[in-house]
Motif scaffolding. Sequence first.
Motif, short mmCIF file in Angstrom:
data_model
loop_
_atom_site.label_atom_id
_atom_site.label_comp_id
_atom_site.label_asym_id
_atom_site.label_seq_id
_atom_site.Cartn_x
_atom_site.Cartn_y
_atom_site.Cartn_z
N LYS A 1 0.84 -1.19 0.00
CA LYS A 1 0.00 0.00 0.00
C LYS A 1 0.88 1.24 0.00
N ARG A 2 0.31 2.33 -0.45
CA ARG A 2 1.03 3.60 -0.49
C ARG A 2 1.55 4.00 0.90
N GLU A 3 0.72 3.76 1.93
CA GLU A 3 1.13 4.11 3.30
C GLU A 3 2.34 3.29 3.73
N THR A 4 2.38 2.02 3.31
CA THR A 4 3.50 1.15 3.66
C THR A 4 4.78 1.64 3.00
N ARG B 1 10.04 4.49 3.57
CA ARG B 1 10.94 5.61 3.26
C ARG B 1 11.37 6.32 4.54
N ASN B 2 10.41 6.54 5.43
CA ASN B 2 10.73 7.20 6.70
C ASN B 2 11.64 6.34 7.56
N PRO C 1 9.28 -2.66 1.41
CA PRO C 1 7.85 -2.91 1.57
C PRO C 1 7.46 -4.25 0.93
N GLU D 1 5.46 4.75 2.08
CA GLU D 1 5.86 5.99 2.76
C GLU D 1 6.51 5.69 4.10
N LYS D 2 5.94 4.74 4.84
CA LYS D 2 6.52 4.37 6.14
C LYS D 2 7.92 3.80 5.95
N PRO E 1 1.56 -5.83 3.46
CA PRO E 1 1.26 -4.89 4.54
C PRO E 1 2.45 -4.65 5.48
#
Length: 135
Positions: free
Chosen positions: A4-7, A12-13, A43, A9-10, A46
């Motif tokens: 997922k996009r959120e995964t 990357r952080n 990633p 982004e997480k 999930p």
Amino acid sequence: MPPKRETVEKARNLRRALSLPEVALWQWLRGRPDGLKFRRQHPAGPYILDFYCPSARLAIEMDGSGHDLAGQVAHDARRDGWSQAQGYRVLRVRAVDIFRDFDAMGRQILDCCGALPLHQPSAVPLPMLRMGRIK
């Protein structure tokens, strides 16, 4: 299943906020021991794999002391089950072992990748701390 996009982004952080044991291991892995390529904070569905070797389909998970807590043990078991169902092999490495016996840990990673070490992995110098950030 693509992440997922959120995964993403997480992940990357998390790449910007590695712990000291993760930095030490990444310094060695990014040198492509025995020609193997590794990714950090990769990633996968999930989840985010701490380190991943695509050619061996090996996920290396760094476990700090928090992974000994009952809730985290159950979460890790679910995560490992999901990873194995996707065809990943999972190697859990205790963070303390990075500094306790780096050579043995390096040999274990190479063994799990199916590579025969051409040389003994040597200890990685600890990263320097500059202005509050690890460089």
